[in-house]
Motif scaffolding. Structure first.
Motif, PDB file in Angstrom:
ATOM      1  N   GLY A   1      86.242 -36.110  45.150  1.00  0.00           N
ATOM      2  CA  GLY A   1      85.519 -37.016  46.035  1.00  0.00           C
ATOM      3  C   GLY A   1      85.630 -36.668  47.501  1.00  0.00           C
ATOM      4  N   LYS A   2      86.128 -35.480  47.801  1.00  0.00           N
ATOM      5  CA  LYS A   2      86.269 -35.078  49.197  1.00  0.00           C
ATOM      6  C   LYS A   2      84.962 -34.493  49.726  1.00  0.00           C
ATOM      7  CE  LYS A   2      91.251 -34.216  49.072  1.00  0.00           C
ATOM      8  NZ  LYS A   2      92.339 -33.266  49.385  1.00  0.00           N
ATOM      9  N   GLU A   3      84.772 -34.593  51.028  1.00  0.00           N
ATOM     10  CA  GLU A   3      83.564 -34.060  51.652  1.00  0.00           C
ATOM     11  C   GLU A   3      83.723 -32.573  51.928  1.00  0.00           C
ATOM     12  OE1 GLU A   3      82.713 -36.289  55.128  1.00  0.00           O
ATOM     13  OE2 GLU A   3      82.320 -38.156  54.053  1.00  0.00           O
ATOM     14  N   PHE A   4      82.588 -31.946  52.164  1.00  0.00           N
ATOM     15  CA  PHE A   4      82.594 -30.514  52.503  1.00  0.00           C
ATOM     16  C   PHE A   4      82.911 -30.405  53.992  1.00  0.00           C
ATOM     17  CE2 PHE A   4      80.083 -26.491  53.359  1.00  0.00           C
ATOM     18  CZ  PHE A   4      81.038 -25.664  52.808  1.00  0.00           C
ATOM     19  N   SER A   5      84.180 -30.347  54.312  1.00  0.00           N
ATOM     20  CA  SER A   5      84.628 -30.376  55.707  1.00  0.00           C
ATOM     21  C   SER A   5      84.449 -29.013  56.364  1.00  0.00           C
ATOM     22  CB  SER A   5      86.102 -30.773  55.771  1.00  0.00           C
ATOM     23  OG  SER A   5      86.896 -29.764  55.156  1.00  0.00           O
ATOM     24  N   ASN A   6      84.638 -29.002  57.682  1.00  0.00           N
ATOM     25  CA  ASN A   6      84.550 -27.747  58.431  1.00  0.00           C
ATOM     26  C   ASN A   6      85.595 -26.744  57.964  1.00  0.00           C
ATOM     27  OD1 ASN A   6      82.385 -28.520  60.022  1.00  0.00           O
ATOM     28  ND2 ASN A   6      83.703 -29.447  61.577  1.00  0.00           N
ATOM     29  N   PHE A   7      86.734 -27.254  57.463  1.00  0.00           N
ATOM     30  CA  PHE A   7      87.775 -26.363  56.959  1.00  0.00           C
ATOM     31  C   PHE A   7      87.245 -25.506  55.818  1.00  0.00           C
ATOM     32  CE2 PHE A   7      91.058 -25.599  53.711  1.00  0.00           C
ATOM     33  CZ  PHE A   7      91.921 -24.791  54.427  1.00  0.00           C
ATOM     34  N   TRP A   8      86.562 -26.177  54.860  1.00  0.00           N
ATOM     35  CA  TRP A   8      86.021 -25.431  53.723  1.00  0.00           C
ATOM     36  C   TRP A   8      84.877 -24.526  54.167  1.00  0.00           C
ATOM     37  CZ3 TRP A   8      89.259 -25.132  50.150  1.00  0.00           C
ATOM     38  CH2 TRP A   8      90.055 -26.214  49.772  1.00  0.00           C
ATOM     39  N   LYS A   9      84.108 -24.987  55.147  1.00  0.00           N
ATOM     40  CA  LYS A   9      82.988 -24.193  55.643  1.00  0.00           C
ATOM     41  C   LYS A   9      83.491 -22.893  56.270  1.00  0.00           C
ATOM     42  CE  LYS A   9      78.432 -25.030  57.361  1.00  0.00           C
ATOM     43  NZ  LYS A   9      77.460 -26.092  57.596  1.00  0.00           N
ATOM     44  N   GLU A  10      84.570 -22.984  57.018  1.00  0.00           N
ATOM     45  CA  GLU A  10      85.161 -21.792  57.623  1.00  0.00           C
ATOM     46  C   GLU A  10      85.631 -20.823  56.547  1.00  0.00           C
ATOM     47  OE1 GLU A  10      85.379 -20.721  60.784  1.00  0.00           O
ATOM     48  OE2 GLU A  10      84.063 -22.399  61.275  1.00  0.00           O
ATOM     49  N   ASN A  11      86.142 -21.371  55.454  1.00  0.00           N
ATOM     50  CA  ASN A  11      86.629 -20.518  54.367  1.00  0.00           C
ATOM     51  C   ASN A  11      85.505 -19.795  53.634  1.00  0.00           C
ATOM     52  OD1 ASN A  11      89.710 -20.684  53.250  1.00  0.00           O
ATOM     53  ND2 ASN A  11      89.224 -22.399  54.586  1.00  0.00           N
ATOM     54  N   LEU A  12      84.299 -20.356  53.722  1.00  0.00           N
ATOM     55  CA  LEU A  12      83.166 -19.734  53.026  1.00  0.00           C
ATOM     56  C   LEU A  12      82.220 -18.974  53.959  1.00  0.00           C
ATOM     57  CD1 LEU A  12      81.913 -22.189  50.257  1.00  0.00           C
ATOM     58  CD2 LEU A  12      83.132 -20.025  50.010  1.00  0.00           C
ATOM     59  N   LYS A  13      82.475 -19.024  55.257  1.00  0.00           N
ATOM     60  CA  LYS A  13      81.547 -18.421  56.215  1.00  0.00           C
ATOM     61  C   LYS A  13      81.383 -16.925  55.970  1.00  0.00           C
ATOM     62  CE  LYS A  13      81.408 -20.035  60.356  1.00  0.00           C
ATOM     63  NZ  LYS A  13      81.762 -20.371  61.760  1.00  0.00           N
ATOM     64  N   ALA A  14      82.490 -16.226  55.739  1.00  0.00           N
ATOM     65  CA  ALA A  14      82.418 -14.781  55.501  1.00  0.00           C
ATOM     66  C   ALA A  14      81.680 -14.478  54.199  1.00  0.00           C
ATOM     67  CB  ALA A  14      83.820 -14.181  55.477  1.00  0.00           C
ATOM     68  N   CYS A  15      81.890 -15.328  53.183  1.00  0.00           N
ATOM     69  CA  CYS A  15      81.197 -15.130  51.907  1.00  0.00           C
ATOM     70  C   CYS A  15      79.700 -15.309  52.078  1.00  0.00           C
ATOM     71  CB  CYS A  15      81.731 -16.124  50.868  1.00  0.00           C
ATOM     72  SG  CYS A  15      83.446 -15.833  50.374  1.00  0.00           S
ATOM     73  N   TYR A  16      79.327 -16.324  52.837  1.00  0.00           N
ATOM     74  CA  TYR A  16      77.902 -16.546  53.089  1.00  0.00           C
ATOM     75  C   TYR A  16      77.298 -15.362  53.847  1.00  0.00           C
ATOM     76  CZ  TYR A  16      73.630 -18.412  55.126  1.00  0.00           C
ATOM     77  OH  TYR A  16      72.324 -18.584  55.518  1.00  0.00           O
ATOM     78  N   GLY A  17      78.045 -14.847  54.824  1.00  0.00           N
ATOM     79  CA  GLY A  17      77.570 -13.674  55.566  1.00  0.00           C
ATOM     80  C   GLY A  17      77.332 -12.480  54.652  1.00  0.00           C
TER      81      GLY A  17
END
Length: 237
Positions: A96-112
């Motif tokens: 039930g947790k939100e997609f926080s900036n912490f998780w976004k930072e962890n996936l930024k390189a993968c998205y790139g």
């Protein structure tokens, strides 16, 4: 009577100029411009069941080009690491947790890496005149066939926020023309135009590196009234 001949003459001249303008641009090449992809070719007959309309299939070239995803070992290893990160985030979602900036930072390189490994195709245009400039005022796509992936509600990154030029094609709209949006203005002039487009099958990235095979063609409409249609091709995107 002279008045009539004069008007008729002006009309014929304007019609001739208009016809010439509508044939001034040529599509010289459609080619891959990215790593991690290879080009293969297949006989037209293999796609018989992919095209509903016989009239559309009749204008297919005898050989269909296919741009296919071909990751090297380094990319396979990298995507496996990204898959683990995504699975970890999925567990957090279930809590039930939100997609926080912490998780976004962890996936930024993968998205790139996902964007970098997406298909980029170069469309090279030639202009017959060196005294005029024509802009692309509309791009559209026609999807003949696509394997629709399982639906997902994950929206980790949105391609629309990416400033790089891309086409987001709705692969669920099979058998219909769809107008697409470019980020910037593009013009063909003396020296031609080389337009690089990354192709995506969704406006957002859901965390997966899986690709979908899509059979389609793309139309380019210019300000001189000319519409250029690419040959049908298949691409994994």
């Amino acid at each position: 009577m002279k008045h009539l001949y004069l008007i008729l003459g002006i009309f014929l001249i304007s019609e001739n100029i208009s016809a010439q303008n509508e044939q001034q641009i040529k599509l010289l090449a459609t080619e891959l411009h990215t790593d991690y992809y290879i080009e293969r070719t297949y006989p037209k007959d293999l796609f018989t069941n992919h095209v509903v309309s016989d009239s559309l299939f009749s204008i297919f070239p005898d050989i269909i080009r296919s741009f296919e995803f071909s990751p090297d070992d380094n990319l396979k290893l990298y995507t496996a690491t990204c898959d683990l990160r995504v699975k970890k985030i999925e567990k957090e979602y279930k809590k039930g947790k939100e997609f926080s900036n912490f998780w976004k930072e962890n996936l930024k390189a993968c998205y790139g890496k996902y964007v970098q490994s997406s298909p980029e195709i170069r469309f090279a245009f030639e202009l017959q005149s060196n005294t005029t400039i024509y802009h692309i005022n509309e791009v559209s796509a026609y999807v003949y066939h696509a394997k629709i992936p399982l639906s997902t509600d994950r929206d980790y990154f949105n391609h629309k926020k990416d400033e790089r030029e891309r086409l987001i094609i709705d692969i669920t709209k099979i058998g219909q023309e769809q107008v697409l949006q470019l980020n910037q203005a593009h013009a063909v002039k003396d020296g031609g135009l080389a337009l690089n487009l990354r192709l995506f099958s969704s406006e957002h990235w859901n965390g997966s590196f899986e690709r979908v095979k899509v059979l389609l063609h793309i139309n380019f409409k210019f300000t001189n009234g000319q519409v250029i249609r690419s040959e049908p091709f298949m691409v994994e995107m």
